[in-house]
Design a protein around this motif. Sequence first.
Motif, short mmCIF file in Angstrom:
data_model
loop_
_atom_site.label_atom_id
_atom_site.label_comp_id
_atom_site.label_asym_id
_atom_site.label_seq_id
_atom_site.Cartn_x
_atom_site.Cartn_y
_atom_site.Cartn_z
N THR A 149 0.81 -1.21 0.00
CA THR A 149 0.00 0.00 0.00
C THR A 149 0.85 1.27 0.00
OG1 THR A 149 -1.98 -0.97 1.00
CG2 THR A 149 -1.59 1.37 1.41
N LEU A 150 1.89 1.33 0.83
CA LEU A 150 2.72 2.53 0.89
C LEU A 150 3.36 2.83 -0.46
CD1 LEU A 150 4.39 1.95 4.37
CD2 LEU A 150 2.53 3.52 3.83
N HIS A 151 3.82 1.79 -1.14
CA HIS A 151 4.43 1.99 -2.45
C HIS A 151 3.40 2.51 -3.46
CE1 HIS A 151 7.79 -1.13 -1.40
NE2 HIS A 151 7.87 -0.02 -0.71
N TRP A 152 2.19 1.92 -3.42
CA TRP A 152 1.15 2.35 -4.36
C TRP A 152 0.71 3.78 -4.08
CZ3 TRP A 152 -0.79 0.79 -8.86
CH2 TRP A 152 -0.52 -0.50 -9.29
N LEU A 153 0.62 4.16 -2.80
CA LEU A 153 0.25 5.54 -2.49
C LEU A 153 1.28 6.52 -3.04
CD1 LEU A 153 -1.08 5.17 1.18
CD2 LEU A 153 -2.44 5.61 -0.89
N ASP A 154 2.55 6.19 -2.90
CA ASP A 154 3.60 7.03 -3.47
C ASP A 154 3.46 7.10 -4.99
OD1 ASP A 154 4.74 7.59 -1.00
OD2 ASP A 154 6.23 5.99 -1.14
N ARG A 155 3.15 5.99 -5.59
CA ARG A 155 3.00 5.93 -7.04
C ARG A 155 1.80 6.77 -7.50
NH1 ARG A 155 2.40 0.23 -10.43
NH2 ARG A 155 2.14 1.14 -12.52
N PHE A 156 0.68 6.62 -6.81
CA PHE A 156 -0.50 7.42 -7.16
C PHE A 156 -0.20 8.91 -7.04
CE2 PHE A 156 -3.30 3.67 -5.71
CZ PHE A 156 -3.37 3.17 -7.00
N ALA A 157 0.52 9.28 -5.98
CA ALA A 157 0.85 10.70 -5.77
C ALA A 157 1.73 11.23 -6.90
CB ALA A 157 1.53 10.88 -4.42
N ARG A 158 2.73 10.43 -7.31
CA ARG A 158 3.61 10.85 -8.41
C ARG A 158 2.83 11.01 -9.71
NH1 ARG A 158 7.10 6.85 -6.27
NH2 ARG A 158 6.50 5.46 -7.97
N GLN A 159 1.85 10.15 -9.90
CA GLN A 159 1.04 10.19 -11.13
C GLN A 159 -0.03 11.27 -11.09
OE1 GLN A 159 -0.49 6.18 -11.14
NE2 GLN A 159 1.27 5.34 -12.26
N GLY A 160 -0.22 11.87 -9.92
CA GLY A 160 -1.27 12.86 -9.78
C GLY A 160 -2.66 12.27 -9.75
N ARG A 161 -2.73 10.99 -9.41
CA ARG A 161 -4.04 10.33 -9.37
C ARG A 161 -4.69 10.59 -8.01
NH1 ARG A 161 -5.32 3.91 -10.57
NH2 ARG A 161 -7.59 4.04 -10.24
N ALA A 162 -5.93 11.06 -8.03
CA ALA A 162 -6.62 11.40 -6.78
C ALA A 162 -7.94 10.64 -6.68
CB ALA A 162 -6.87 12.90 -6.72
N PHE A 163 -8.34 10.35 -5.46
CA PHE A 163 -9.58 9.63 -5.17
C PHE A 163 -10.47 10.50 -4.29
CE2 PHE A 163 -6.14 6.66 -5.80
CZ PHE A 163 -6.68 5.67 -6.62
N ASN A 164 -11.76 10.29 -4.41
CA ASN A 164 -12.70 11.01 -3.54
C ASN A 164 -12.74 10.44 -2.14
OD1 ASN A 164 -14.58 10.81 -6.44
ND2 ASN A 164 -13.86 12.79 -5.68
N ALA A 165 -12.37 9.17 -2.00
CA ALA A 165 -12.47 8.48 -0.71
C ALA A 165 -11.39 7.42 -0.63
CB ALA A 165 -13.84 7.84 -0.55
N ILE A 166 -10.79 7.28 0.57
CA ILE A 166 -9.76 6.26 0.78
C ILE A 166 -10.02 5.59 2.12
CG2 ILE A 166 -7.29 5.80 1.02
CD1 ILE A 166 -6.72 8.27 -0.64
N VAL A 167 -9.96 4.27 2.12
CA VAL A 167 -10.12 3.48 3.35
C VAL A 167 -8.75 2.97 3.77
CG1 VAL A 167 -11.17 1.43 4.38
CG2 VAL A 167 -12.46 2.79 2.73
N LEU A 168 -8.42 3.21 5.05
CA LEU A 168 -7.14 2.77 5.62
C LEU A 168 -7.42 1.85 6.80
CD1 LEU A 168 -5.29 6.23 5.74
CD2 LEU A 168 -5.11 4.49 3.95
N ASP A 169 -7.27 0.56 6.59
CA ASP A 169 -7.49 -0.43 7.66
C ASP A 169 -6.34 -1.44 7.64
OD1 ASP A 169 -8.54 -1.98 9.67
OD2 ASP A 169 -10.06 -2.93 8.42
N PRO A 170 -5.15 -1.00 8.05
CA PRO A 170 -3.96 -1.85 7.90
C PRO A 170 -3.86 -2.90 9.00
CG PRO A 170 -3.37 0.18 9.00
CD PRO A 170 -4.83 0.32 8.64
#
Length: 294
Positions: A189-210
């Motif tokens: 998840t941490l790697h994907w979040l970094d990747r989404f941020a670099r790509q400028g991809r944004a979501f309306n809602a995010i669930v964090l249940d690690p």
Amino acid sequence: MPDALQELLAARRESIPAHTDAYRVVDGTVWPGVFIDALADRLLVSLRDTALPRGLRDLLEHTGQPVFVKRLDKDVKEPPRQICGPQLPLRFPIRENGISFIMDMAAGYSQGLFLDQRLNRAEVHRRCRPGTTLLNTFAYTGGFSVCAALAGATATTLDLAQPCLSWCRENMQANGIDDSRHFFCKGDTLHWLDRFARQGRAFNAIVLDPPTFSRDEKGRVWRVERDYGTLVQKASACLAPGGWLLCTTNCRKLSHAAFRAMVQSAVPQAALTASPMPPEFNGEPYLKCLWCQF
């Protein structure tokens, strides 16, 4: 008292929402260390640092239902074993607020759905609508993704385990959802979040249940009580304006106040609202849930 458990089961059913057949029956308050969940027409007994009381076994046998038992000991990750009742398929559907989820008694330590998140799944369904984009991290079998998709949202389901992503697809299909209209990402998840941020991809809602503890492919250890704030910061960088986060953990090392302080420090601009566990979870209030509105 051979009818004592039957009476308890009947009373609990009366208090559970309609179209729901998966819920907690006993939450460690009647027999210390003993937790009983109803899963459709089966019962799952979980034991923490105790043996199954002999008298309880007699009561369980008297129900006539398939009864499974598993241990919650820290170092034991075994699937439940059936101790009485008729032999039924180990893989079967349950319903929660009319939504179907597939359970599996042979899957391992967890059977497919965390019942203590029922209110949060319902709230995700209420908040989502057509056009909403939801990222479900550490998704397990995708319960939040299914609820979002049924409300018309587009769900991106992220988990490290491919079998969990396949299970999520199955849950979607069980509810008539076309899973090809949604996205599935395998990895950290941490790697994907970094990747989404670099790509400028944004979501309306995010669930964090690690999970409370994990280790990445390089051997680095991640712990909720130390690192959750960093996770929240990374997720907020992928959130569209006006979006929301669901931050939740079952880490018993964190108090509710400490968890709230950690989340608020990570996103001071967000308005936080706490969410309780379902009312039948009346033992230890271990689950912490915060809705973060931006």
